[in-house]
Design a protein around this motif. Structure first.
Motif, PDB file in Angstrom:
ATOM      1  N   LEU A   1      -1.134   8.788 -13.551  1.00  9.38           N
ATOM      2  CA  LEU A   1      -1.199   7.419 -13.035  1.00  9.38           C
ATOM      3  C   LEU A   1      -1.897   6.507 -14.036  1.00  9.38           C
ATOM      4  N   PRO A   2      -1.563   5.224 -14.038  1.00  6.84           N
ATOM      5  CA  PRO A   2      -2.195   4.300 -14.978  1.00  6.84           C
ATOM      6  C   PRO A   2      -3.683   4.125 -14.680  1.00  6.84           C
TER       7      PRO A   2
ATOM      8  N   GLU B   1      -8.203   0.752  -9.071  1.00  7.81           N
ATOM      9  CA  GLU B   1      -8.513  -0.634  -8.719  1.00  7.81           C
ATOM     10  C   GLU B   1      -7.461  -1.210  -7.780  1.00  7.81           C
ATOM     11  N   ARG B   2      -6.211  -0.885  -8.029  1.00  6.95           N
ATOM     12  CA  ARG B   2      -5.136  -1.374  -7.168  1.00  6.95           C
ATOM     13  C   ARG B   2      -5.229  -0.765  -5.774  1.00  6.95           C
ATOM     14  N   LEU B   3      -5.612   0.516  -5.693  1.00 10.53           N
ATOM     15  CA  LEU B   3      -5.825   1.146  -4.383  1.00 10.53           C
ATOM     16  C   LEU B   3      -6.956   0.457  -3.632  1.00 10.53           C
ATOM     17  N   ALA B   4      -8.052   0.185  -4.332  1.00 12.57           N
ATOM     18  CA  ALA B   4      -9.200  -0.474  -3.700  1.00 12.57           C
ATOM     19  C   ALA B   4      -8.816  -1.866  -3.196  1.00 12.57           C
ATOM     20  N   ALA B   5      -8.034  -2.596  -3.981  1.00 16.61           N
ATOM     21  CA  ALA B   5      -7.605  -3.933  -3.569  1.00 16.61           C
ATOM     22  C   ALA B   5      -6.689  -3.851  -2.346  1.00 16.61           C
ATOM     23  N   ALA B   6      -5.809  -2.873  -2.320  1.00 13.98           N
ATOM     24  CA  ALA B   6      -4.915  -2.700  -1.167  1.00 13.98           C
ATOM     25  C   ALA B   6      -5.721  -2.346   0.080  1.00 13.98           C
ATOM     26  N   ALA B   7      -6.702  -1.472  -0.074  1.00 14.13           N
ATOM     27  CA  ALA B   7      -7.552  -1.102   1.060  1.00 14.13           C
ATOM     28  C   ALA B   7      -8.328  -2.318   1.570  1.00 14.13           C
ATOM     29  N   GLN B   8      -8.780  -3.159   0.670  1.00 13.47           N
ATOM     30  CA  GLN B   8      -9.499  -4.372   1.064  1.00 13.47           C
ATOM     31  C   GLN B   8      -8.590  -5.301   1.860  1.00 13.47           C
ATOM     32  N   ARG B   9      -7.351  -5.474   1.398  1.00 13.14           N
ATOM     33  CA  ARG B   9      -6.409  -6.338   2.117  1.00 13.14           C
ATOM     34  C   ARG B   9      -6.074  -5.762   3.496  1.00 13.14           C
ATOM     35  N   LEU B  10      -5.959  -4.444   3.586  1.00 15.20           N
ATOM     36  CA  LEU B  10      -5.719  -3.811   4.885  1.00 15.20           C
ATOM     37  C   LEU B  10      -6.889  -4.077   5.834  1.00 15.20           C
TER      38      LEU B  10
ATOM     39  N   ALA C   1       0.835  -1.207   0.000  1.00 19.97           N
ATOM     40  CA  ALA C   1       0.000   0.000   0.000  1.00 19.97           C
ATOM     41  C   ALA C   1       0.868   1.255   0.000  1.00 19.97           C
ATOM     42  N   ARG C   2       1.934   1.238   0.776  1.00 22.18           N
ATOM     43  CA  ARG C   2       2.850   2.384   0.790  1.00 22.18           C
ATOM     44  C   ARG C   2       3.479   2.579  -0.584  1.00 22.18           C
ATOM     45  N   GLY C   3       3.803   1.485  -1.253  1.00 23.56           N
ATOM     46  CA  GLY C   3       4.355   1.567  -2.603  1.00 23.56           C
ATOM     47  C   GLY C   3       3.387   2.187  -3.592  1.00 23.56           C
ATOM     48  N   LEU C   4       2.108   1.856  -3.443  1.00 22.75           N
ATOM     49  CA  LEU C   4       1.098   2.471  -4.312  1.00 22.75           C
ATOM     50  C   LEU C   4       1.038   3.982  -4.100  1.00 22.75           C
ATOM     51  N   LEU C   5       1.100   4.395  -2.846  1.00 18.73           N
ATOM     52  CA  LEU C   5       1.078   5.831  -2.565  1.00 18.73           C
ATOM     53  C   LEU C   5       2.348   6.497  -3.075  1.00 18.73           C
ATOM     54  N   ALA C   6       3.472   5.819  -2.945  1.00 20.55           N
ATOM     55  CA  ALA C   6       4.725   6.367  -3.454  1.00 20.55           C
ATOM     56  C   ALA C   6       4.668   6.515  -4.975  1.00 20.55           C
ATOM     57  N   GLU C   7       3.982   5.589  -5.611  1.00 18.75           N
ATOM     58  CA  GLU C   7       3.811   5.670  -7.068  1.00 18.75           C
ATOM     59  C   GLU C   7       3.091   6.959  -7.453  1.00 18.75           C
TER      60      GLU C   7
ATOM     61  N   PHE D   1      -8.234   8.608   0.067  1.00 28.51           N
ATOM     62  CA  PHE D   1      -7.349   9.128  -0.973  1.00 28.51           C
ATOM     63  C   PHE D   1      -7.875   8.761  -2.355  1.00 28.51           C
ATOM     64  N   ALA D   2      -8.299   7.524  -2.521  1.00 30.04           N
ATOM     65  CA  ALA D   2      -8.837   7.090  -3.811  1.00 30.04           C
ATOM     66  C   ALA D   2     -10.068   7.900  -4.188  1.00 30.04           C
ATOM     67  N   ALA D   3     -10.942   8.144  -3.212  1.00 29.49           N
ATOM     68  CA  ALA D   3     -12.166   8.913  -3.482  1.00 29.49           C
ATOM     69  C   ALA D   3     -11.840  10.357  -3.830  1.00 29.49           C
ATOM     70  N   ALA D   4     -10.915  10.973  -3.093  1.00 30.61           N
ATOM     71  CA  ALA D   4     -10.544  12.362  -3.373  1.00 30.61           C
ATOM     72  C   ALA D   4      -9.890  12.476  -4.746  1.00 30.61           C
ATOM     73  N   ARG D   5      -9.091  11.497  -5.089  1.00 31.24           N
ATOM     74  CA  ARG D   5      -8.453  11.482  -6.405  1.00 31.24           C
ATOM     75  C   ARG D   5      -9.492  11.346  -7.512  1.00 31.24           C
ATOM     76  N   ALA D   6     -10.491  10.485  -7.295  1.00 32.45           N
ATOM     77  CA  ALA D   6     -11.543  10.276  -8.292  1.00 32.45           C
ATOM     78  C   ALA D   6     -12.420  11.510  -8.454  1.00 32.45           C
ATOM     79  N   ASP D   7     -12.594  12.269  -7.364  1.00 32.29           N
ATOM     80  CA  ASP D   7     -13.413  13.488  -7.423  1.00 32.29           C
ATOM     81  C   ASP D   7     -12.726  14.607  -8.189  1.00 32.29           C
ATOM     82  N   GLY D   8     -11.413  14.489  -8.368  1.00 29.59           N
ATOM     83  CA  GLY D   8     -10.696  15.487  -9.138  1.00 29.59           C
ATOM     84  C   GLY D   8     -10.196  16.680  -8.334  1.00 29.59           C
ATOM     85  N   SER D   9     -10.420  16.687  -7.053  1.00 29.91           N
ATOM     86  CA  SER D   9      -9.939  17.777  -6.211  1.00 29.91           C
ATOM     87  C   SER D   9      -8.491  17.498  -5.822  1.00 29.91           C
ATOM     88  N   GLU D  10      -7.559  18.214  -6.449  1.00 28.96           N
ATOM     89  CA  GLU D  10      -6.147  17.959  -6.187  1.00 28.96           C
ATOM     90  C   GLU D  10      -5.765  18.261  -4.748  1.00 28.96           C
TER      91      GLU D  10
END
Length: 108
Positions: free
Chosen positions: A48-49, A54-63, A33-39, A78-87
């Motif tokens: 971002l790709p 989806e990878r963030l959601a999967a990491a959150a599920q595993r956590l 999860a930390r690696g995803l955030l570092a990405e 973080f995933a939700a804020a990113r999806a909303d477009g508010s930088e």
């Protein structure tokens, strides 16, 4: 750079490879999860790709499965804020999630 060998001669002279040490599941999920955030920090939020969400959601599920609900909630926020477009909101959520993961790894 010169590194002197101060060890007395002797021994077998063979080099032994270290054991294949894999982190335990809790540490592995936190590191992933930390690696995803570092990405996100490395590439920037707008570069971002497409599979990043989806990878963030999967990491959150595993956590969540491992009992780290607050860290999972921070990653999800973080995933939700990113999806909303508010930088600005995404940046603040990123900092919160990253700090939670770092503290969890330090306490582990």
């Amino acid at each position: 750079m010169i590194v002197p060998d101060l060890q007395p001669a002797g021994g077998s002279g063979r080099l032994e490879a270290g054991a294949d040490e894999r982190p335990e599941p809790l540490a592995a999920v936190l590191i992933e999860a930390r690696g995803l955030l570092a990405e996100a920090a490395h590439h920037g939020l707008s570069h971002l790709p497409p599979t990043y969400g989806e990878r963030l959601a999967a990491a959150a599920q595993r956590l969540t499965v491992l009992g780290l609900r607050r860290a999972a909630q921070a990653v999800t926020a973080f995933a939700a804020a990113r999806a909303d477009g508010s930088e600005e909101a995404a940046e603040q959520a990123w900092v919160d999630a990253y700090l939670r993961l770092e503290v969890a790894l330090d306490l582990h």
